[in-house]
Design a protein around this motif. Structure first.
Motif, PDB file in Angstrom:
ATOM      1  N   UNK B  54       0.870  -1.192   0.000  1.00 57.14           N
ATOM      2  CA  UNK B  54       0.000   0.000   0.000  1.00 57.14           C
ATOM      3  C   UNK B  54       0.891   1.222   0.000  1.00 57.14           C
ATOM      4  N   UNK B  56       1.941   5.143   0.365  1.00 51.01           N
ATOM      5  CA  UNK B  56       1.572   6.307   1.182  1.00 51.01           C
ATOM      6  C   UNK B  56       2.333   7.506   0.644  1.00 51.01           C
ATOM      7  N   UNK B  98      -0.683  12.512   2.524  1.00 49.27           N
ATOM      8  CA  UNK B  98      -0.244  13.085   3.782  1.00 49.27           C
ATOM      9  C   UNK B  98       0.793  14.147   3.503  1.00 49.27           C
ATOM     10  N   UNK B  99       0.946  15.011   4.455  1.00 47.61           N
ATOM     11  CA  UNK B  99       1.878  16.108   4.257  1.00 47.61           C
ATOM     12  C   UNK B  99       2.891  16.106   5.388  1.00 47.61           C
ATOM     13  N   UNK B 100       3.977  16.667   5.106  1.00 46.95           N
ATOM     14  CA  UNK B 100       4.993  16.922   6.114  1.00 46.95           C
ATOM     15  C   UNK B 100       5.456  18.340   5.924  1.00 46.95           C
ATOM     16  N   UNK B 101       5.818  18.933   7.055  1.00 48.69           N
ATOM     17  CA  UNK B 101       6.110  20.361   7.011  1.00 48.69           C
ATOM     18  C   UNK B 101       7.536  20.652   6.501  1.00 48.69           C
ATOM     19  N   UNK B 102       8.398  19.667   6.549  1.00 50.10           N
ATOM     20  CA  UNK B 102       9.772  19.957   6.143  1.00 50.10           C
ATOM     21  C   UNK B 102      10.319  18.810   5.290  1.00 50.10           C
ATOM     22  N   UNK B 104      13.086  17.412   5.808  1.00 48.50           N
ATOM     23  CA  UNK B 104      13.659  16.424   6.711  1.00 48.50           C
ATOM     24  C   UNK B 104      12.601  15.439   7.194  1.00 48.50           C
ATOM     25  N   UNK B 105      11.444  16.022   7.554  1.00 46.85           N
ATOM     26  CA  UNK B 105      10.367  15.160   8.040  1.00 46.85           C
ATOM     27  C   UNK B 105       9.872  14.254   6.921  1.00 46.85           C
ATOM     28  N   UNK B 108      12.334  11.491   6.843  1.00 51.06           N
ATOM     29  CA  UNK B 108      12.097  10.552   7.936  1.00 51.06           C
ATOM     30  C   UNK B 108      10.821   9.733   7.703  1.00 51.06           C
ATOM     31  N   UNK B 109       9.783  10.408   7.270  1.00 54.86           N
ATOM     32  CA  UNK B 109       8.498   9.754   7.011  1.00 54.86           C
ATOM     33  C   UNK B 109       8.666   8.604   6.023  1.00 54.86           C
ATOM     34  N   UNK B 112      10.496   5.771   7.558  1.00 52.66           N
ATOM     35  CA  UNK B 112       9.869   5.036   8.639  1.00 52.66           C
ATOM     36  C   UNK B 112       8.526   4.429   8.260  1.00 52.66           C
ATOM     37  N   UNK B 113       7.869   4.957   7.309  1.00 52.80           N
ATOM     38  CA  UNK B 113       6.537   4.462   6.973  1.00 52.80           C
ATOM     39  C   UNK B 113       6.640   3.535   5.773  1.00 52.80           C
TER      40      UNK B 113
END
Lengths: 579, 135
Positions: B54, B56, B98-102, B104-105, B108-109, B112-113
């Protein structure tokens, strides 16, 4: 206790009793009901409060669920690297003015994000008040938990406490420990629907709760006091209205009793029963007054009548006594009103009678006064009786002499009057003879003999004297002549004048006697001697010492004749033998 | 000629900037290579699985130049078109990535996901990531 006081008390009791009873009943009912009402009201308020708390918790949970559902929670995967969750939680805490903190804990029980930045990275938190699972927005797997540390003050600050009404949010164990804020209070409690382990306790100060009742009671007592004063005032007025006239009646009745003044009246102008009573009282007093007036009048009349009766009796007694001094004809004429007792006289032809006792003075000188009085009175009494029997008018007694006349005030005619006068004289002579026998039998040795003179002529008859002292008598020459005739008569005879003789000669045997010369007349007047029964029948009269004999042959009845003969024969024999 | 030359230049222009960014997944991902259309479909949530995984997609939050570039290069849609697209798909239960603000995130997202797919500048791509497409 007076009727007035009784009336006032009765009115007050009757007026206030329903009021007091009603107030007591209502007060008791209200007091017993008030607590239930207060508790009910408190329960209602408690329900509202609990509802608000539950709503608040629900809102909080909703907020948490909303936060948990945000895409931003996906930042859990990046350990909130951008601190977006932190900012969100901080913002929410600020919005909710939360006392406590929000934490996002990942599946490794590490705080990833928190409204308290210091707690990030920590693995332990306090009491989880609410825990909401956080799912990833893309595969719905639980990636974290959103936890809120929640202070009870968040709820208790919603309470609208005041001095007398206090809410408490207690855990059940605290409730069991009786952690009450007000010692004596009404209490209601309820559990939060969403957090049953918490109980909301509502306390209301009992004194404050019932202060409305106390205020009501104070109002009641004040009203009661006012009511007593007002009703007492009204009662006094009513009592005066009722009792006043009665007191007036009593006062008037006493006044009437004391003063006996029955003209007094009670002035009560009312149409009610008391007015009727006063009217009846006045009517009664009026009736008594009228009755007393009548009684007084009747009493006066009775006194007058008694006085009149006494006077009448006195007059009757007096008249009876006076009648002794008057001829019955005169007496009856005067007292029957036929004659006025006024001075005045009239001339009438009367038959005048004179009699006296022969040698009265010489006869009576030797008698004792008592015997003389007895004899004279008996004589006069008997003569008067006879005179009255024949209808004569006894004019007067002049010592032993009697003056009588016929023809006034009643007359049977001159002839009859003269005839009756002669018959009377004969009856008197007869009676004197009988009395003489009785007196002799009684021991009087010198009995009376009387002589009678009768004349018929005109006399002046009437009242003579003065207005104060008058005599009913006759005057005139005929009276003097009759006296003269009587003086001329012999003892035991009846001399009548010629005038009389002419009137009676058909009825009596008369013999001419002497004549008499009256004064002032030139011719003597012939007198006649009436022949009496003695004259006609007395054959023998013998009066000797030691023997008295008087024979009246007419009166000797046949039965006595033989005994008389025998007595006389025996007397003759005895006398003869004594010689 | 001049027009042809211009067109060629225009066509070559992306090539001039293509080497700056790359669509990446975690190194451990089963996905090895995606075409631009595949990437577009993934980021428009038309394609959700790849190789049984799936997917993301993760987007950079906001109006960053890199995001604009990605939308322009990969999605080939301006911001307004994209907005209308998501509004119309929202009612069909399809949400944007989905969103991330940076960046870097995002990195990481993606790391990790599982199934996560994002885009990053090339210089941020390290050994933890696998480049699927550069632009």
């Amino acid at each position: 206790m007076s009727f007035k006081i009784k009336t006032i008390l009765l009115l007050i009791i009757v007026s206030l009793a329903p009021y007091i009873i009603t107030m007591i009943i209502l007060g008791n009912a209200y007091r017993s009901d008030l607590e239930a009402r207060l508790v009910s009201e408190m329960e209602y308020q408690l329900d509202i409060t609990i509802s608000r708390l539950d709503q608040s918790l629900q809102t909080l949970e909703n907020d948490l669920r909303f936060i948990a559902s945000l895409d931003i929670m996906n930042d859990v995967f990046t350990s909130d690297l951008d601190q977006r969750i932190f900012n969100l939680l901080l913002q929410k805490k600020s919005d909710l003015q939360l006392i406590g903190d929000f934490h996002v804990i990942d599946n490794n029980a590490t705080v990833i994000a928190s409204s308290n930045i210091e707690r990030v990275g920590s693995s332990s938190i306090g009491v989880r008040f609410i825990t909401i699972p956080v799912y990833s927005t893309f595969d719905q797997s639980q990636i974290a938990e959103l936890v809120v540390e929640y202070d009870r003050e968040n709820l208790s600050r919603l309470f609208a406490n005041d001095e007398y009404l206090k809410y408490s949010l207690l855990a059940n164990q605290e409730l069991a420990a009786n952690q009450y804020q007000i010692e004596d209070s009404l209490r209601v409690q309820g559990n939060l629907e969403r957090r049953p382990e918490y109980t909301v306790l509502l306390e209301q100060d009992r004194e404050f709760a019932f202060s409305i009742l106390d205020s009501l009671a104070r109002s009641f007592y004040f009203t009661l006091l006012i009511g007593i004063v007002v009703i007492a005032g009204i009662a006094v007025l009513v009592a005066n209205y009722i009792v006043g006239p009665i007191l007036l009646l009593a006062t008037t009745a006493r006044s009437v009793t004391n003063t006996q003044d029955y003209s007094q009246r009670v002035e009560v102008k009312r149409a009610d029963e008391i007015g009727q009573l006063a009217g009846a009282f006045n009517l009664m007093i009026s009736g008594i007054q009228d009755m007393l007036s009548r009684l007084k009048e009747e009493s006066e009349n009775k006194i007058k009548l008694a006085q009149e009766k006494h006077r009448t009796e006195m007059l009757q007694n007096l008249s009876t006594k006076l009648s002794k001094y008057l001829s019955p004809q005169i007496y009856e004429s005067i007292f029957s009103g036929e004659k006025d007792v006024t001075l005045g006289a009239s001339r009438k032809k009367l038959t005048v009678f004179f009699s006296d006792i022969v040698n009265f003075t010489s006869t009576t000188d030797q008698m004792e006064s008592e015997d003389l009085t007895l004899l004279l009175n008996q004589y006069l009494n008997e003569m008067t009786r006879i005179a009255l029997q024949y209808g004569a008018t006894v004019d007067k007694y002049i010592g032993d002499a009697i003056m009588i006349f016929f023809g006034d005030p009643g007359t049977q005619g001159v002839h009859k009057d003269a005839q009756l006068c002669v018959e009377m004289a004969i009856a008197m002579q007869k009676r004197v003879r009988e009395l003489r026998d009785e007196w002799q039998a009684a021991g009087f040795t010198k009995p009376f003999n009387i002589r009678v003179g009768i004349h018929t002529g005109y006399c002046t008859v009437g009242n003579f004297g003065t207005e104060n002292r008058m005599d009913y008598t006759i005057i005139g020459s005929a009276v003097n002549l009759a006296s003269r005739i009587e003086s001329s008569a012999e003892p035991e005879t009846i001399f009548i004048s010629e005038d009389t003789y002419l009137l009676v000669r058909d009825h009596f045997d008369c013999l001419p006697a002497s004549t008499v010369m009256p004064k002032g007349l030139s011719q003597p007047i012939q007198l006649y001697r009436v022949q009496t029964e003695v004259d006609q029948s007395q054959s023998t009269i013998l009066d000797e010492d030691g023997f008295h004999l008087r024979v009246q042959p007419r009166e000797i009845n046949p039965q006595s004749k033989q005994r008389i003969q025998q007595l006389l024969q025996k007397l003759a024999d005895d006398l003869k033998e004594s010689d | 000629m001049r027009i042809a030359t211009l067109l060629i230049l225009l066509m070559l222009t992306p090539l001039l900037y293509a080497a700056d960014y790359a669509v990446v997944v975690a190194r451990s991902s089963q996905i090895t290579r995606l075409e631009i259309d595949n990437i577009k479909d993934i980021f428009l949530r038309k394609r959700n699985f790849e190789s049984g995984i799936k997917l993301v997609p993760v987007n950079l939050l906001g109006d960053d130049a890199m995001r604009r570039n990605f939308e322009q290069e990969i999605l080939q849609m301006d911001r307004e078109t994209i907005s209308r697209y998501w509004v119309s798909n929202h009612f069909q239960g399809i949400s944007p990535p989905a969103t991330q603000a940076s960046l870097l995130s995002i990195k990481l997202f993606v790391e990790r996901v599982e199934g996560a797919i994002g885009y990053l500048p090339l210089e941020m791509i390290d050994s933890e990531l696998k480049v699927l497409y550069e632009f």
